[in-house]
Write an enzyme that holds these catalytic residues in place. Sequence first.
Site, mmCIF file in Angstrom:
data_model
loop_
_atom_site.group_PDB
_atom_site.id
_atom_site.type_symbol
_atom_site.label_atom_id
_atom_site.label_comp_id
_atom_site.label_asym_id
_atom_site.label_seq_id
_atom_site.Cartn_x
_atom_site.Cartn_y
_atom_site.Cartn_z
ATOM 1 N N LYS A 81 9.197 5.226 10.106
ATOM 2 C CA LYS A 81 9.102 5.361 8.661
ATOM 3 C C LYS A 81 9.815 4.185 8.018
ATOM 4 C CE LYS A 81 10.144 8.675 4.995
ATOM 5 N NZ LYS A 81 10.757 9.981 4.713
ATOM 6 N N CYS A 99 6.532 -3.836 -4.257
ATOM 7 C CA CYS A 99 5.193 -3.557 -3.735
ATOM 8 C C CYS A 99 5.089 -2.130 -3.214
ATOM 9 C CB CYS A 99 4.891 -4.544 -2.602
ATOM 10 S SG CYS A 99 3.314 -4.259 -1.798
ATOM 11 N N CYS A 101 1.620 -1.282 -2.211
ATOM 12 C CA CYS A 101 0.331 -1.327 -1.509
ATOM 13 C C CYS A 101 0.475 -1.912 -0.104
ATOM 14 C CB CYS A 101 -0.691 -2.143 -2.299
ATOM 15 S SG CYS A 101 -0.407 -3.928 -2.276
ATOM 16 N N CYS A 110 6.586 -7.395 -5.211
ATOM 17 C CA CYS A 110 5.152 -7.396 -5.504
ATOM 18 C C CYS A 110 4.663 -8.804 -5.828
ATOM 19 C CB CYS A 110 4.875 -6.469 -6.696
ATOM 20 S SG CYS A 110 3.140 -6.454 -7.199
ATOM 21 N N HIS A 114 -2.008 -5.824 -4.859
ATOM 22 C CA HIS A 114 -2.620 -4.518 -5.085
ATOM 23 C C HIS A 114 -3.904 -4.623 -5.909
ATOM 24 C CE1 HIS A 114 0.107 -5.123 -8.531
ATOM 25 N NE2 HIS A 114 -0.830 -4.500 -9.226
#
Length: 135
Positions: A81, A99, A101, A110, A114
């Site tokens: 995880k 981010c 995505c 990011c 995305h």
Amino acid sequence: MVLESISRIIKMQLPAYLKKLPLPDTIGGFARLTVSEWLRLLPLLGILALLGYLTIRPFLPKKKKQRDSLINLKIQKENPKVVNEIDIEDLRTPNVCYCRCWRSKTFPVCDKSHIKHNELTGDNVGPLILKKKTL
């Protein structure tokens, strides 16, 4: 005992059932059948539909696992995880976009990857935006 019952059904009862069915001579004759005649045809039509499906099922396309449906393709794949913690007090700029995505080249920050991901997959993922409070 069981085989005798099956044999009797196939040899005697099935032909008698088929003789009593209201099978029209033309395709247009099906439109003139009554509801009770359709109900008598229903078991036969169900069995024929099932046999037809089972016949063509091996030739139907199989659902493939799409690699693109996975969100995380490469970030920390060795971990069960992925968790990132960032202390908001340590932010140097008033707004930081992180981010969600997993496509960002500058992960965890990011880079707007995305947008392309959403266009390709129909997804609606966007960044996590942290704002530093000014006192």
